[in-house]
Design an enzyme around this catalytic site. Structure first.
Site, PDB file in Angstrom:
ATOM      1  N   GLU A 115       0.814  -1.208   0.000  1.00  0.00           N
ATOM      2  CA  GLU A 115       0.000   0.000   0.000  1.00  0.00           C
ATOM      3  C   GLU A 115       0.855   1.268   0.000  1.00  0.00           C
ATOM      4  OE1 GLU A 115      -2.774   2.711  -0.124  1.00  0.00           O
ATOM      5  OE2 GLU A 115      -3.345   0.594  -0.176  1.00  0.00           O
TER       6      GLU A 115
ATOM      7  N   ASP B 130       0.991   0.023  -5.195  1.00  0.00           N
ATOM      8  CA  ASP B 130      -0.231   0.330  -5.945  1.00  0.00           C
ATOM      9  C   ASP B 130      -0.281   1.762  -6.480  1.00  0.00           C
ATOM     10  OD1 ASP B 130      -0.509   1.341  -3.368  1.00  0.00           O
ATOM     11  OD2 ASP B 130      -2.672   1.025  -3.298  1.00  0.00           O
ATOM     12  N   HIS B 131       0.256   2.721  -5.709  1.00  0.00           N
ATOM     13  CA  HIS B 131       0.236   4.121  -6.155  1.00  0.00           C
ATOM     14  C   HIS B 131       1.143   4.928  -5.246  1.00  0.00           C
ATOM     15  CE1 HIS B 131      -2.375   4.936  -2.716  1.00  0.00           C
ATOM     16  NE2 HIS B 131      -3.193   3.978  -3.125  1.00  0.00           N
TER      17      HIS B 131
ATOM     18  N   THR C  53      -6.229   2.612  -5.353  1.00  0.00           N
ATOM     19  CA  THR C  53      -5.952   1.176  -5.174  1.00  0.00           C
ATOM     20  C   THR C  53      -6.803   0.315  -6.092  1.00  0.00           C
ATOM     21  OG1 THR C  53      -5.259   1.469  -2.873  1.00  0.00           O
ATOM     22  CG2 THR C  53      -5.992  -0.725  -3.520  1.00  0.00           C
TER      23      THR C  53
ATOM     24  N   HIS D  88      -0.909   3.571   4.733  1.00  0.00           N
ATOM     25  CA  HIS D  88      -1.903   4.396   4.058  1.00  0.00           C
ATOM     26  C   HIS D  88      -2.014   5.728   4.785  1.00  0.00           C
ATOM     27  CE1 HIS D  88      -5.661   5.726   2.267  1.00  0.00           C
ATOM     28  NE2 HIS D  88      -5.740   4.640   1.520  1.00  0.00           N
TER      29      HIS D  88
END
Length: 695
Positions: free
Chosen positions: A260, A486-487, A309, A426
């Site tokens: 994440e 994911d990003h 996500t 996150h």
């Protein structure tokens, strides 16, 4: 005798209207608090919750104020009130069973699931549900006995318009507060829960209706002929397999480990304490990245947009982009046909497919989308012991998540395809109980950046514990473990504060630097391999599915995928960002600006030949993006049969009581880890070193 003010007020049209508005507001608030799990986290959100039923309730009921005939006016108002009550009542009952809200597609598809329910449908109701209907009975009785009398005097048009205008003003206030607390609420559409929490159930129904109509219009105009250009594009851009890598992981379990918000710069990054001692932020991931059993990539970029996500999941499992606006999962995930990795592996190779996530299943509409992706099992928050101490707003913390997932992972029939969606790293990157406090943190002016290093370190520890479990049980040896970011974790607006930590100057930080930071880790870890290496190939998340299939020894040429095998010698190394920007080994193209990757400087003079190359890169990227949009918005996969895959029958997929489903399969010939361990659990082999372990 003079009537009381209260009696006179109720017997006026405006009084009757006000009574119904107040009653419905009250019922809605009760449902919000007692029936729905909306995740209220602040005083502001409580305030918004109290406000959001007002605007739509008044707007809808005010329609009756424009009707002059008394019987028609009261009938109109009551019918509208009844419809709103039935919508609320139905959602209360539906949410109790499915932890989700009713959509237009739910209503349209009710016939597909209602047959055969019989008496079981009655079990969905609770005696407390009569609360939502009781006022209808009382009001009906009062009207029948003339305790409430019909007012023959019509409401003046300007007064009715004033009421409508007030409702619009209230909605504007509601929307302003909602956007302040949750920016891009409607453009990103995080989940149905968010829309209801911020703007109300009535608005959600209208919003979903508009979205459904727009989607259906595009779908209705699409035809099988639209596949011609798509198939032509896929064929022209197909990259052949690399014989040395084809089938490297054939027959192995596939385990995706979701990193994440982890960016590539965090790999090998070290922080120095006050004594001058260096500390690796992600020591375990670093060791994997350099391991000879790992094929790692250091120039892979995320390609997500508003879906974050969920867009990454769309990319890695379908080799398709997300949408230009909003999230594909929430807008199309429950409607479209997909030929995703879970479907491909389950139908062609006999894989068991499962997703694990310590958040509610409705977030990003995963509970619907995963069924269409071909996931046979989905273990969401309802399968985990989630408490205030071991979780935060985005779900279960990683050490708990991986630990508690073992009880389900061990029952999957092998080979399996499992996606582990961990979330601790996150935003807002807050301190986590059970984390290592020995890591020195940077001291930038931005606490978000400082916390990012701490949560990344925690996630690294959790993944190491999970790997140790896989090794202790033997699953590790026969698995392909894919770790992917994911990003971005640090947004472009915060990047200047990060600059100094990366050896850059905050004053000269620009869009080129932002673009370079969109790299995310990607590792294919194959236990037993000895030729692993770090590749500098440029690629994106859209390339991950074709790469996976070739590693498993599966010919990917018959599937509609827009990416290319990262190991292929024909890989073009052109990365498309969702906004149309371009990244290649030579150029970073941001809007009209072209940067030289060798110098990082903007190119002020471009030769005609070079301009032709740049124009072609832009055109290629636009073609790839438009092809993806054509497939998704037109739902073109429903017409594609050359792959031989069958469309998933979602009525046969049930994400409830999944452990019992798996145990029923184990009673027969079984290849699960649990069965291989002489029908004994392996959870005791999961070793934790923090204080939050469940006893």
């Amino acid at each position: 005798m003079k009537k009381s003010y209260k009696e006179s007020w109720i017997n006026t049209r405006m009084g009757f209207f006000s009574l119904l508005a107040i009653l419905f507001w009250f019922k809605t608030i009760v449902a919000y608090i007692t029936a729905f799990n909306l995740g209220i986290e602040s005083i502001t959100q409580y305030l918004i919750l109290l406000i959001n039923p007002i605007a739509t309730t008044i707007f809808i009921l005010a329609i009756g104020l424009y009707v002059r005939n008394e019987k028609r006016a009261y009938t109109t108002t009551l019918v509208l009130y009844l419809l709103m009550t039935l919508l609320l009542f139905s959602n209360v009952v539906y949410y109790r069973e499915f932890s989700d809200f009713i959509t237009i597609n739910t209503i349209l598809g009710v016939g597909k699931v209602s047959s055969g329910l019989g008496e079981s449908a009655l079990k969905l109701f609770s005696i407390t549900d009569i609360f939502y209907l009781l006022d209808l009975i009382v009001i009906g009785g009062c009207l029948a006995t003339k305790k409430i009398k019909l007012d023959k005097n019509p409401i003046k048009g300007r007064y009715a318009f004033a009421v409508t205008s007030f409702s619009i003003l209230m909605f504007a206030l509601n929307l302003t507060l909602a956007e302040a607390d949750r920016p891009q609420l409607l453009s990103r559409t995080f989940s149905k829960d968010h829309i209801v929490k911020y703007l109300g159930l009535n608005f959600f129904m209208a919003y979903d209706g508009v979205q459904t109509y727009q989607t259906n219009q595009i779908r209705a105009q699409a035809s099988e002929n639209d596949l011609v250009s798509v198939e032509k594009y896929v064929k022209e851009h197909h990259a052949d397999k690399n014989d040395a890598m084809f089938g490297k992981a054939a027959g192995r379990n596939v385990i995706y480990v979701h990193l994440e918000s982890l960016q590539q710069f965090m790999i090998d990054y070290k922080l120095t304490d006050k004594d001058g001692v260096e500390h690796e932020v992600t020591p375990f991931l670093n060791s994997l990245f350099h391991d000879k059993q790992t094929y790692a990539f250091d120039n892979v970029f995320h390609q997500v947009s508003a879906g974050k996500t969920s867009d990454a999941e769309t990319l890695i499992e379908n080799s398709l982009f997300g949408l230009t606006q909003g999230a594909l999962f929430t807008q199309l995930g429950g409607k479209n046909t997909f030929q995703a990795a879970p479907s491909i592996l389950s139908q062609t190779e006999g894989y068991t497919t499962a997703a694990f996530h310590g958040n509610v299943g409705s977030f990003w509409n995963r509970n619907d989308t995963y069924k269409n992706f071909g996931y046979q099992y989905f273990f969401d928050a309802s399968y985990y012991d989630v408490t205030d101490d071991n979780s935060f707003q985005y779900g279960l913390h990683d050490k708990e998540f991986f630990n508690q997932s073992a009880q389900y992972l061990e029952h999957l029939q092998q080979p399996f395809y499992a996606k582990m969606l961990a979330v601790s790293n996150h935003y807002p990157y807050a301190k986590i109980q059970g984390s290592d406090d020995e890591l020195p943190l940077p001291e930038t002016a931005d606490e978000t950046i400082n916390g990012y290093f701490a949560t990344a370190h925690y996630a690294d520890q959790a993944i190491e514990q999970f790997f140790n479990y896989l090794k202790a049980t033997g699953i590790y040896d026969n698995s392909l473990i894919i770790l992917y970011g994911d990003h971005y974790g640090i947004s472009n607006s915060r990047n200047p504060e990060l600059a100094e930590l990366l050896g850059k100057d905050k004053a000269t930080w620009n869009e080129y630097d932002n673009a370079q930071l969109q790299r995310v880790p990607l590792m294919y870890h194959i236990p037993g391999e000895t030729n692993g290496s770090i590749s500098h190939t440029y690629g994106g998340q859209i390339d991950m599915l074709p790469t996976l299939l070739h590693l498993l020894g599966i010919d990917n040429s018959k599937y509609l995928m827009l990416g290319q095998d990262l190991f292929s010698k024909q890989h073009e190394q052109v990365v498309a960002f969702r906004n149309g920007d371009v990244m290649t080994p030579d150029y970073t193209i941001i809007g009209d600006n072209v940067y030289d990757n060798q110098t990082g400087a903007i190119k002020t003079t471009i030769s005609p030949g070079e301009q032709e190359t740049i124009d072609k890169l832009k055109d290629d990227v636009q073609q790839q993006l438009s092809t993806s949009d054509a497939i998704n918005n037109g739902d073109l996969m429903r017409y594609y049969s050359a792959s031989g895959l069958q469309e998933t029958d979602i009525t046969t997929v049930n994400y409830r009581d999944q452990l019992k489903q798996l145990e029923t399969i184990e009673a027969k010939k079984s290849t699960s880890l649990y069965s291989k361990n002489n029908n004994k659990t392996t959870v005791d082999k999961y070793v934790r070193d923090d204080e939050t372990i469940n006893k």
